[in-house]
Structures are given as C-alpha cells and as structure tokens.
Design an enzyme around this catalytic site. Structure first.
Site, PDB file in Angstrom:
ATOM      1  N   ASP A 110      23.541 -35.554 -42.967  1.00 60.77           N
ATOM      2  CA  ASP A 110      23.564 -36.813 -43.708  1.00 60.77           C
ATOM      3  C   ASP A 110      23.355 -36.545 -45.198  1.00 60.77           C
ATOM      4  O   ASP A 110      22.520 -35.715 -45.586  1.00 60.77           O
ATOM      5  CB  ASP A 110      22.472 -37.762 -43.206  1.00 60.77           C
ATOM      6  CG  ASP A 110      22.880 -38.477 -41.924  1.00 60.77           C
ATOM      7  OD1 ASP A 110      24.050 -38.341 -41.514  1.00 60.77           O
ATOM      8  OD2 ASP A 110      22.029 -39.169 -41.336  1.00 60.77           O
ATOM      9  N   TYR A 327      27.498 -45.607 -45.019  1.00 63.54           N
ATOM     10  CA  TYR A 327      26.174 -45.019 -44.862  1.00 63.54           C
ATOM     11  C   TYR A 327      25.071 -46.047 -45.094  1.00 63.54           C
ATOM     12  O   TYR A 327      25.016 -46.680 -46.156  1.00 63.54           O
ATOM     13  CB  TYR A 327      26.009 -43.853 -45.841  1.00 63.54           C
ATOM     14  CG  TYR A 327      24.742 -43.065 -45.645  1.00 63.54           C
ATOM     15  CD1 TYR A 327      24.563 -42.294 -44.498  1.00 63.54           C
ATOM     16  CD2 TYR A 327      23.728 -43.096 -46.581  1.00 63.54           C
ATOM     17  CE1 TYR A 327      23.404 -41.569 -44.309  1.00 63.54           C
ATOM     18  CE2 TYR A 327      22.565 -42.370 -46.400  1.00 63.54           C
ATOM     19  CZ  TYR A 327      22.414 -41.606 -45.256  1.00 63.54           C
ATOM     20  OH  TYR A 327      21.251 -40.909 -45.061  1.00 63.54           O
TER      21      TYR A 327
END
Length: 782
Positions: A110, A327
């Site tokens: 991430d 995201y």
C-alpha cells in the site's frame, strides 16, 4: 534477462497485480510467469523484539518493575523477529529476494507510511542490493496498475517515508513498552475476577485520546445549568403573519437571565403596533461539500448508518480491494490537476441505477475544476469511485451503503451550488427589537443528488417539522411579502424558559474530528484540510485507537456516546494532578506535534535520530518521575476495568447477561502499546475436529474446531479470527450452532442462558462485529 519481483501487501493485492500483468502461474506463496514473480506479505511479517531481549534478566529479574526501566535501544540496536505464524511466507519472500533469477525488485505494498514500513522490514532483513523501485498507485484497477508500472518511483524518493515509518514504530515501542510496564508496576494490580493482571496500558496516541474523552466528561460533571428566557412574538400584516425573536441590537448574543425582565418585555409589547425597521434580502449560494477523505467518510457513515470508525475502515478497504473506490486511507479531500482528463471515465463507471439520470446530467455540466475539487493533494487524493464498473450486486449490504455515500459525494461536485433567497427582518415594537430570518430554496443544484429526504454529513440535513416560533431560530421561516418601514400588529408575545446545556459526550465521529484537529473539533471542512498533519495519529490508525480504548477497559460506548470508565478517569486524573512530567502523555498538541515531526522526517527536514532523541528524553523524565512517586507514595492501584455487558434487543428482555466473547489477552509481561499489542491464539485448531464448519468472515478460509475455540484454519498465516469456547451466560457453543452462525448470521434458538440475577432465558446469538468475532443476543419476537 532476469525477472522482476513484486512484493504486495496481501494476497488479494497480489492477485490484482497478476491479473493486470498477465501472470497466471501459481506457486506456494507466489505467482509467476516468464517476466514477473509476485509474492506478498500478510501485513507486518516482522515485529520489534520485546524489552526483555535487551535486558540482563539474571540481573534485573523477570517481574515488571521500574528498576528495569527505561529500555531505550539506539536506532541500530532495534531488532525485529518474524511474527508467529508468518515464518513460511517470510521465507518465501526472502528466498525470492536472494534468488539469482530475480534482477530487479518492486515494492508494491500500500502506498502509505505503514505499507512502506512493512516492505522495508523484509527488505532490510534480506540485505538485498538489487535495483529497487516503488509502485505508487491510488486504485487497484488494471489501468491504474499498468500506468503505475510505467511510472515507477525510485527507492530514494520514498526513503523518507520508510524513515518516518520506522520513527513511528520505534517511538510507539519506546512509549508503549516502557510506560506500560512503568505505570502497571506502580498503578496496576491483579484482577481476581478475570484472573489476570490489570494492565495500565499507555500509548503515544491512545493516552491523549483517552484524555479528550475524560476531560469532556469532567466538563459535563462540572457544568451547572443556568436558566434563561426567550421572548417570541407573532406579527400580523395585511399579507400574512410571521414570527420573531427578541434580541439586543447592542449585544446580539445577550441572553435574558431574569424571568421578570422577560415578562416586562412581554407586557411592554403585547398587542402594540410595530414597524419593520430593517429589511435585507440577498441570494446566497451553498457549494457542494468537499470530496471524502477517510475521516469525513467515517463521520458521514457514523451519522447516517451508525457504523463504527473501525467498521468504516474495514468496509472502505474491502471496496478498494474490489476495485470499487480509490485508496481509502487518505487524509486529503481534493483531486490533483492530472486527474481532470480522467474524471469523465470515473463518472461513466457509475452510470448504473440508481445514478443513471444524475450521471447523464452531470456529464452535460462539464468536469469540475474549482479549488474545492482540484487542489494540492497529500500522498493520495480524495476517495472517489474508480474507472471500472462495479457489480453492485456482489457488494454486501453495508458495502453498498458506503459505496452509495462515496458515489453521491462524487456526483455532487459536478453540480452547481444550491441557491437560496435569504431574508433578514428586524421588527421594532415599543423600542424592543425582534429578529426574523427566512430562507427560500431557489435551485437545488448539487442537492438534487441526494433528494429532499436524504441526510449526508456536511451536505443535506433532514428537515424536521417545527412550529413557527422555533423556525425563527432556524433561518427558514416562511415569510409573507414584507417591506422596510411597513407597520405591523403584534398579535401575540410570550416568553419561553430554557436552560443552558452541558457539552455533549463525544461520538466516534466527533472524536475523529477532535483527533484530527489535535484536540480542537473543527467543523469547517476547508479549514480542516489546511491543518492536516498535526493531529492525533493518522486517518488509518485512529479507528483502531478508539477500539483499543474500549477493549482495554478505558472507555465505554453507550448508544453512540463515548464515556470513560473509572479506570480511564483515574489514570488521567493521576497524570494531570500528580505527575507533571507525564502530562505530555495527555497533551493533544504535543502528540500532534510529534505526528507533524514525523511528516518532517518523511520530507527529509528532520533526521530520525533527532526525532528519537526527543522521544527518549521525554520517556526518561517520566520514568524518573514514576520512581520518585513510588518512593514518596508507594504503589497506588487504579480501578479495574468494568464488566462488559451484552445489550439485549427488545423491551423487557434480560439485558444484564455478560458476554464472554471478547478475546482473552496475554497481558502478563506484555506492554500493550499503540501498534504493539498482540493476541495469542494458541490452542485454536491445534486439536479437535478438522472438519470445516463454515467460511471465515475475516479472510475467507475455513473455520474449524480447536481445543479452546472455533478458529480460522489459516491462523498460521496470520488470520486471528476465533470464537472462544468460554461459556456465555453458562452455555458453551456447539459446532452445529457455529455452523448456523457462520452460514445464516445467527444461531438456532438457544435455551438455558442464565442472567446475572440467575434468571433463565432463551435467545439467538447474532453478530455484533463479525470480523472481531463479537456476538450479541437477539430475543424472540412475541
């Protein structure tokens, strides 16, 4: 030519990379073709070693005490060990990093601080020197992945991010490990009911957050309600009637505190002629609310659907992994300039019911380009739908709710502002002034996206029926045609007694706002964007902090309100009143400054060494203060955490039954710091039936029966889902009941539960929090 190794954060992310890059070969813990090898972590595979690893236990002993502290390893002394259950996957990654078949490596975790850190941990441990790049993307769509692969960042460009990740981890370890042991040795005790120590957990973010809740409770306790009076009137004109409320033109905020003064105004103006002395009319515009960041999304979902902060984060992450949204762990409510050409694709992707007509209309209005939408971003832009169409029917009920919030907020910014005609009237009667405000909607604008009955935080507020006297406060009174200088008749004047209200307890949404503003609850959405970086924790960690305060017995949640327990209040009181050096632990501003300093480490403006030196100095002073306190006052045990109650459903039902479905914590010699507490799940799946009882709600694996509970078969891979066999109100769950629970969301009707008072009752068990394996009672409807 050698292959490229991509390290993802979790298996689902790795599968999306594989799909985008055409990687179809499967191995044990990795995916492979002729060009790429894709493997993954399960979050953090490594953890910092416990303090005992840095101690001479023969000299200082194994028992927690102030004499063993502080333990402050230098930067190059911190050591990490592989987490229990993560050894196999860790070895897979290390084997590929060292493989001669691998020529280059890409960090594909991430794109944030923690994602960078969990990769950095395995990378540093490997001592690998191969060329390293960083994949930085904001969605898991095929197009975004391929574009990201064409625009890889250098390892040097994220070196500051990795340093900040280590700074966060080391500081949390230093604070949590040292001060949890120090406070527990001085203020802890043995909890005879739970048969384990009453640990006094301290955390860099956790403790100042607790202080916010405790100090709000003290404000409520100290509050003395004061009466005041409002004088209201109803005026008549030839065109109709309208309301008004008395005010003092020289001091508009002034309240009438004497009933006699109020009655004097009533007597003076009752039935008298009045005149409109002021009449202002103007058209005003209300722009669409800012796009969502994680905090504002959490607040909206909490208000509208009652979802906890942790639940919102979980749902948002699931939507991200399903390529429905960009995201989610972002603190930014804006989009970048380079996204403008792509916005029509994002809009087209949500052209399905119930949004079809709205999308068509938005498309004709043009791409939004104002500064409330396109502006400077942080690491990630605002949360919006991706460019891929989503099979909405594949989303679960709660995911659909959150997705709807995000889609409508995205659609709203395409529409023009809502327009109102606003009127401000002042009526004078016998020298007394009365104010009336009216607001008439001229054009829905962006509010068309929501409809008149929808409620959205910062957007549309549900209208409530009120009488005219109350509408005078709400700036939406319906007014007849009026003109300045017009004579009016005072039909009716009366006074209303009111009392001042204490401040409200925090809800999870309110607390998130306060954490974001380092203790200051800032409602203005644009101003909130301007002070990013100095809050308590980050958008990704705040939900977990709230949950940890509940789990550790520091706070309770009653309905939506958060209130401290006796244990939580006593901890803050003793710090505030008797430990001056430790007061930095409850200073939201100080902790916010530490978060800001971490951002400076990330930008290369502050060295991690300087940051850690400040941390170590503060901890050393607090430990010395605890020693001094012990010498003067001895040990002073704080209150125990309260017994957790299961809330019943329906009136007249037994609501006093205790739940035993909270996971047992291994707390002896275990510092429960922010980010370092770890549940042990020994005994689950070690013995007993290997038959699968159902699907794990957390990772999709099989749930099987173990010696101490019903747990996920993937527990060695890091999944911690478990339903313990601890009896609930005298009843231990059976495998068949677990099967029903996993398949249908509820057990069959179970008879023979015993309440605290000894009364027998029957109930179903249903999920209270499926991911955390928490249950609650549901009673038969009669």
């Amino acid at each position: 030519m050698g292959k490229t190794l991509i390290v993802a954060e979790k298996p689902s992310q790795a599968r999306e990379y594989a799909t985008a890059l055409g990687v179809r070969g499967k191995g044990d813990g990795y995916l492979e073709n002729e060009h790429y090898v894709i493997t993954w972590c399960y979050g953090h595979l490594l953890e910092l070693e416990r303090p005992e690893a840095y101690m001479d236990l023969n000299r200082v002993g194994k028992r927690w005490s102030l004499s063993r502290l502080p333990v402050l390893p230098s930067l190059n002394q911190f050591r990490r060990v592989v987490k229990s259950g993560a050894v196999k996957q860790y070895q897979v990654i290390q084997r590929w990093l060292k493989s001669l078949d691998i020529e280059t490596v890409i960090c594909g975790t991430d794109a944030d601080r923690e994602g960078q850190l969990l990769f950095q941990e395995v990378w540093d441990a490997s001592l690998c020197t191969k060329p390293l790049s960083r994949l930085w993307i904001s969605s898991l769509t095929t197009a975004a992945i391929r574009e990201g692969m064409e625009r890889l960042r250098s390892a040097d460009s994220v070196a500051g991010l990795a340093a900040a990740g280590n700074g966060r981890a080391y500081a949390d370890w230093d604070f949590g490990m040292n001060l949890t042991e120090g406070f527990t040795s001085l203020f802890g005790s043995f909890d005879a009911v739970r048969k384990k120590p009453n640990v006094i957990s301290i955390g860099r973010v956790q403790t100042p957050t607790l202080a916010l809740i405790v100090e709000r409770e003290w404000e409520i306790e100290r509050f003395i309600s004061q009466p005041y009076y409002e004088v209201r009137a109803e005026f008549a004109t030839t065109q109709g009637d309208y309301p008004g409320k008395w005010f003092d033109p020289s001091e508009e905020s002034k309240r009438i505190t004497s009933s006699q003064d109020a009655e004097d105004i009533v007597g003076k103006t009752q039935g008298k002629q009045g005149k409109i002395s002021k009449m202002e009319q103007k058209d005003v515009q209300e722009p669409a609310p800012l796009l969502f960041d994680l905090t504002s999304l959490t607040i909206a979902a909490s208000k509208k659907y009652g979802l906890s902060a942790e639940k919102v984060l979980q749902l948002a992450q699931s939507l991200y992994e399903k390529k429905a949204i960009t995201y989610p762990r972002t603190d930014c409510a804006y989009l970048s300039e380079d996204l403008v050409p792509k916005l029509p694709e994002h809009l087209k992707a949500v052209r399905h019911e119930p949004y079809t007509n709205l999308v068509d209309e938005a498309g004709h209005l043009g791409v939004p380009k104002g500064k409330r939408v396109i502006n400077t971003i942080t690491a990630h832009h605002a949360i919006i739908p991706t460019t891929e169409k989503v099979a909405v029917e594949r989303l679960n009920f709660e995911e659909k709710k959150l997705y709807d919030l995000i889609v409508r907020r995205f659609l709203a910014v395409w529409f023009p502002p809502a327009r109102y005609h606003q009127t401000d009237v002042v009526t004078e009667v016998e020298g007394e002034s009365f104010r009336t405000k009216g607001k008439v909607l001229l054009s829905l604008g962006w509010k068309k996206v929501y409809g008149s009955d929808e409620l959205d935080e910062g957007a549309v507020r549900k209208s409530k029926k009120k009488d005219d006297s109350e509408q005078a406060d709400d700036e939406n009174a319906t007014l007849p045609p009026l003109s300045k200088g017009e004579d009016v008749r005072t039909k009716h004047v009366y006074s209303v007694e009111k009392t001042t209200k204490p401040p409200k307890r925090y809800t999870q949404g309110d607390l998130l706002k306060a954490m974001e503003g380092a203790g200051k609850q800032i409602d203005d959405e644009v101003l909130r964007q301007q002070i990013k970086g100095k809050g308590l924790g980050t958008v990704a960690t705040r939900p977990a902090i709230i949950e940890s305060l509940i789990d550790r017995g520091y706070i309770l949640q009653e309905q939506k309100a958060l209130k401290p327990t006796e244990k939580g209040a006593e901890l803050i009181r003793i710090i505030k009143e008797r430990l001056p050096q430790a007061q930095l632990l409850i200073s939201a501003e100080m902790t916010g400054q530490m978060e800001f300093n971490l951002s400076k480490v990330e930008k290369g403006e502050l060295t991690i060494g300087r940051y850690m030196a400040d941390v170590e100095e503060a901890i050393g002073l607090i430990i010395e203060e605890l020693r001094s306190f012990e010498q003067k006052h001895g040990k002073l045990p704080l209150a125990l955490a309260p017994t957790i109650q299961v809330k019943g459903v329906g009136k007249g039902k037994e609501k006093e039954a205790k739940t035993a479905q909270k996971k047992p914590k291994k707390v002896q010699h275990s510092a429960q710091a922010d980010g370092v507490e770890k549940d042990t799940i020994k005994g689950v799946a070690s013995k007993g039936h290997a038959e699968g009882l159902g699907t794990c709600p957390k990772c999709g694996g099989d749930v099987i029966e173990g010696q101490k509970g019903f747990g996920c078969a993937r527990w060695r891979e890091g999944c911690r889902f478990v339903l313990w066999k601890t009896p609930i109100c005298g009843k231990e769950l059976t495998p068949n009941q677990i099967k029903s629970l996993l398949k249908k969301g509820k057990t069959p009707l179970i008879k023979g539960f015993k309440s605290k008072s000894g009364k027998s009752f029957a109930a179903y068990l249903i999920w209270d929090n499926q991911i955390e394996a928490k249950l609650k009672f549901e009673f038969e409807k009669k």
